[in-house]
Design a protein around this motif. Structure first.
Motif, mmCIF file in Angstrom:
data_model
loop_
_atom_site.group_PDB
_atom_site.id
_atom_site.type_symbol
_atom_site.label_atom_id
_atom_site.label_comp_id
_atom_site.label_asym_id
_atom_site.label_seq_id
_atom_site.Cartn_x
_atom_site.Cartn_y
_atom_site.Cartn_z
ATOM 1 N N SER A 57 0.832 -1.199 0.000
ATOM 2 C CA SER A 57 0.000 0.000 0.000
ATOM 3 C C SER A 57 0.867 1.249 0.000
ATOM 4 O O SER A 57 2.038 1.225 0.372
ATOM 5 C CB SER A 57 -0.924 0.012 1.227
ATOM 6 O OG SER A 57 -1.679 -1.168 1.313
ATOM 7 N N ARG A 58 0.241 2.397 -0.414
ATOM 8 C CA ARG A 58 0.965 3.669 -0.456
ATOM 9 C C ARG A 58 0.805 4.464 0.831
ATOM 10 O O ARG A 58 1.520 5.434 1.058
ATOM 11 C CB ARG A 58 0.462 4.503 -1.640
ATOM 12 C CG ARG A 58 0.872 3.936 -3.003
ATOM 13 C CD ARG A 58 0.131 4.610 -4.123
ATOM 14 N NE ARG A 58 -1.297 4.298 -4.076
ATOM 15 C CZ ARG A 58 -2.187 4.701 -4.982
ATOM 16 N NH1 ARG A 58 -1.786 5.453 -5.994
ATOM 17 N NH2 ARG A 58 -3.464 4.357 -4.874
ATOM 18 N N SER A 59 -0.130 4.073 1.665
ATOM 19 C CA SER A 59 -0.352 4.788 2.911
ATOM 20 C C SER A 59 -0.895 3.828 3.956
ATOM 21 O O SER A 59 -1.396 2.744 3.628
ATOM 22 C CB SER A 59 -1.335 5.938 2.702
ATOM 23 O OG SER A 59 -2.620 5.434 2.376
ATOM 24 N N PHE A 60 -0.787 4.248 5.224
ATOM 25 C CA PHE A 60 -1.296 3.390 6.302
ATOM 26 C C PHE A 60 -2.805 3.237 6.211
ATOM 27 O O PHE A 60 -3.349 2.163 6.478
ATOM 28 C CB PHE A 60 -0.916 3.975 7.669
ATOM 29 C CG PHE A 60 -1.306 3.088 8.815
ATOM 30 C CD1 PHE A 60 -0.502 2.018 9.178
ATOM 31 C CD2 PHE A 60 -2.478 3.305 9.520
ATOM 32 C CE1 PHE A 60 -0.855 1.185 10.226
ATOM 33 C CE2 PHE A 60 -2.841 2.476 10.570
ATOM 34 C CZ PHE A 60 -2.028 1.410 10.931
ATOM 35 N N SER A 61 -3.518 4.293 5.813
ATOM 36 C CA SER A 61 -4.974 4.195 5.701
ATOM 37 C C SER A 61 -5.383 3.212 4.616
ATOM 38 O O SER A 61 -6.345 2.452 4.776
ATOM 39 C CB SER A 61 -5.571 5.580 5.414
ATOM 40 O OG SER A 61 -5.031 6.121 4.212
ATOM 41 N N GLU A 62 -4.639 3.200 3.500
ATOM 42 C CA GLU A 62 -4.918 2.236 2.440
ATOM 43 C C GLU A 62 -4.634 0.816 2.913
ATOM 44 O O GLU A 62 -5.391 -0.116 2.632
ATOM 45 C CB GLU A 62 -4.073 2.553 1.203
ATOM 46 C CG GLU A 62 -4.318 1.599 0.029
ATOM 47 C CD GLU A 62 -3.401 1.868 -1.150
ATOM 48 O OE1 GLU A 62 -3.349 1.021 -2.065
ATOM 49 O OE2 GLU A 62 -2.725 2.928 -1.161
ATOM 50 N N LEU A 63 -3.522 0.661 3.650
ATOM 51 C CA LEU A 63 -3.179 -0.651 4.206
ATOM 52 C C LEU A 63 -4.271 -1.139 5.153
ATOM 53 O O LEU A 63 -4.714 -2.292 5.084
ATOM 54 C CB LEU A 63 -1.843 -0.561 4.943
ATOM 55 C CG LEU A 63 -1.413 -1.793 5.748
ATOM 56 C CD1 LEU A 63 -1.136 -2.967 4.823
ATOM 57 C CD2 LEU A 63 -0.184 -1.483 6.588
ATOM 58 N N GLU A 64 -4.724 -0.246 6.032
ATOM 59 C CA GLU A 64 -5.752 -0.618 7.004
ATOM 60 C C GLU A 64 -7.045 -1.013 6.301
ATOM 61 O O GLU A 64 -7.719 -1.967 6.703
ATOM 62 C CB GLU A 64 -6.000 0.540 7.960
ATOM 63 C CG GLU A 64 -6.904 0.189 9.129
ATOM 64 C CD GLU A 64 -6.978 1.299 10.157
ATOM 65 O OE1 GLU A 64 -7.656 1.104 11.182
ATOM 66 O OE2 GLU A 64 -6.355 2.360 9.941
ATOM 67 N N GLU A 65 -7.375 -0.300 5.235
ATOM 68 C CA GLU A 65 -8.595 -0.613 4.482
ATOM 69 C C GLU A 65 -8.506 -2.001 3.859
ATOM 70 O O GLU A 65 -9.459 -2.773 3.877
ATOM 71 C CB GLU A 65 -8.811 0.441 3.401
ATOM 72 C CG GLU A 65 -10.076 0.229 2.578
ATOM 73 C CD GLU A 65 -10.256 1.283 1.500
ATOM 74 O OE1 GLU A 65 -11.121 1.092 0.625
ATOM 75 O OE2 GLU A 65 -9.528 2.303 1.524
ATOM 76 N N LYS A 66 -7.338 -2.342 3.305
ATOM 77 C CA LYS A 66 -7.156 -3.656 2.687
ATOM 78 C C LYS A 66 -7.233 -4.761 3.724
ATOM 79 O O LYS A 66 -7.802 -5.826 3.481
ATOM 80 C CB LYS A 66 -5.811 -3.713 1.955
ATOM 81 C CG LYS A 66 -5.758 -2.891 0.686
ATOM 82 C CD LYS A 66 -4.397 -3.032 0.005
ATOM 83 C CE LYS A 66 -4.348 -2.248 -1.290
ATOM 84 N NZ LYS A 66 -3.026 -2.356 -1.968
ATOM 85 N N ILE A 67 -6.649 -4.517 4.881
ATOM 86 C CA ILE A 67 -6.642 -5.549 5.914
ATOM 87 C C ILE A 67 -8.030 -5.735 6.506
ATOM 88 O O ILE A 67 -8.436 -6.859 6.827
ATOM 89 C CB ILE A 67 -5.619 -5.190 7.017
ATOM 90 C CG1 ILE A 67 -4.195 -5.336 6.458
ATOM 91 C CG2 ILE A 67 -5.785 -6.088 8.233
ATOM 92 C CD1 ILE A 67 -3.116 -5.033 7.447
ATOM 93 N N ARG A 68 -8.787 -4.648 6.629
ATOM 94 C CA ARG A 68 -10.150 -4.753 7.168
ATOM 95 C C ARG A 68 -11.095 -5.480 6.222
ATOM 96 O O ARG A 68 -12.132 -5.999 6.633
ATOM 97 C CB ARG A 68 -10.703 -3.360 7.459
ATOM 98 C CG ARG A 68 -10.133 -2.697 8.709
ATOM 99 C CD ARG A 68 -10.795 -1.356 8.951
ATOM 100 N NE ARG A 68 -10.240 -0.665 10.096
ATOM 101 C CZ ARG A 68 -10.617 -0.875 11.349
ATOM 102 N NH1 ARG A 68 -11.567 -1.763 11.611
ATOM 103 N NH2 ARG A 68 -10.066 -0.202 12.338
#
Length: 402
Positions: free
Chosen positions: A145-156
């Protein structure tokens, strides 16, 4: 930690020199392991664990690393590579049932329960192992991911993590990876199952027991060989070689190492001979059942389930002849046998039942043979060192049945 103007701290077994840097949680020093003039001992040789072995060492002491990532896995050297875990700045005592909620580690390798700021326990390390394995196999982590928010969205997300088709993975590797990368920690593989998993294969780690276990298996192999049971002898010889390889890794005495290599060469030669015998007898067994199989098909025209099961068995035989088709063939054999055994239980006495029973026996023997063949082909031979010692190709070809 040393104060200003002080020398480096002391650590048994190591010589600490210059300070390389410091951070919030730790100070890093350059260090050299102390080695006696006599060279490394047998205990030194046994303390060069692979990463899963190091993780087991920590788990047995209720220690969680909490920052497992490729940057914290060190390679000792290219000549004799050994993986070692590093950077224990976040590590702490934590049993699988201890719950924490502090954010620790590197986001790309954090378990979902940690990223989403929920309670977590020691199983977060297993998720990190899965991410590292995924990245090692496919070149990038599963949630790049390019950002922590994008990473969190993918993991959720509830989407199943799909594994790329290339490179192709062994069934054991695929099974382990899918069981590690499970978002719900209660459904993730346990530490016990991880350490016992056939792909991890801690059983064949180099140790002081490797030589004894190899020797015990060779004794059994020779006995079966003398009794004329070629298939059992070949299987035992190959199982013994699985332990001779780590025995070679463990042995530090050059003379004893050469003696082991000489013995291995003898067993490889005998395995080559037995492989030819077993392959020939199994091909003959398959041919002998052809006439009975054709007759059974004629008598099964009014039994569509029976015909379908026999078609699956035929597909298994065809798949077996293809290069690299062993595992697919074994799956088809097992599928066919599952159906044929049910049909056999309900088949009344008579000629068709006799033929069906004979076919089941033949297919079971073929499946067992193929199971051993697959197991031997995928057997870990420690090719990194054997290539240098001129044994890997011989061992691999001897214990891969054609």
């Amino acid at each position: 930690m040393a104060g200003p103007g002080w020398g480096p701290p002391r650590l048994d077994g190591f010589i600490l020199t210059e300070r390389l840097g410091s951070g919030t949680y730790a100070t890093v020093y350059k260090a050299y392991a102390k080695v006696s003039v006599e060279g490394p001992s047998r205990g030194d040789a046994g303390q060069r664990p692979r990463a899963p072995s190091a993780l087991q060492f920590l788990h047995e002491r209720n220690i969680s690393h909490l920052d497992l990532k490729p940057q914290n896995i060190l390679l000792s050297s290219l000549e004799k590579p050994h993986l070692k875990l590093a950077d224990f700045g976040f590590a702490q005592h934590m049993s699988p049932w201890d719950e924490k909620h502090v954010l620790r580690g590197s986001p790309l390798y954090m378990a979902p329960e940690m990223v989403c700021r929920r309670h977590y326990d020691a199983r977060v390390d297993l998720w990190s192992v899965g991410v590292i394995l995924y990245e090692a196999l496919f070149g990038q982590p599963p949630f790049a991911s390019r950002s922590f928010s994008e990473l969190e969205e993918k993991i959720r997300s509830n989407r199943v993590i799909e594994l790329p088709l290339r490179p192709p993975l062994s069934p054991e590797c695929r099974d382990l990876l899918t069981r590690l990368l499970v978002r719900d920690p209660s459904h993730r593989i346990s530490f016990q199952d991880f350490f016992a998993h056939p792909w991890v294969d801690l059983e064949h780690m180099p140790s002081g027991e490797s030589m004894a276990r190899a020797t015990a298996l060779v004794v059994q192999a020779v006995k079966k060989d003398q009794e004329g049971d070629a298939a059992a002898a070949l299987s035992l010889y190959c199982k013994a070689l699985d332990f001779f390889v780590p025995a070679l890794h463990y042995e530090v005495d050059a003379q004893r190492k050469e003696m082991i290599k000489a013995k291995v060469g003898q067993y490889v030669s005998r395995a080559e001979e037995l492989k030819a015998v077993v392959t020939s007898s199994n091909q003959a067994l398959l041919g002998q059942g052809a006439s009975g199989r054709d007759l059974l098909r004629e008598m099964a025209r009014d039994k569509p389930r029976l015909l379908a099961a026999l078609d699956v068995a035929s597909a298994a035989m065809a798949k077996e002849e293809e290069a690299g088709g062993e595992q697919d063939a074994l799956d088809l054999y097992q599928q066919s046998l599952g159906e044929l055994l049910l049909l056999l239980a309900g088949e009344p006495a008579g000629r068709r039942r006799e033929l069906l029973h004979a076919e089941v026996q033949s297919l079971m023997a073929r499946a067992e043979y193929l199971k051993e063949r697959v197991k031997m082909k995928d057997s870990p031979w420690g090719t990194d060192s054997l290539d240098r010692e001129g044994l890997s190709e011989s061992v691999r070809s001897s214990c891969t049945l054609q």
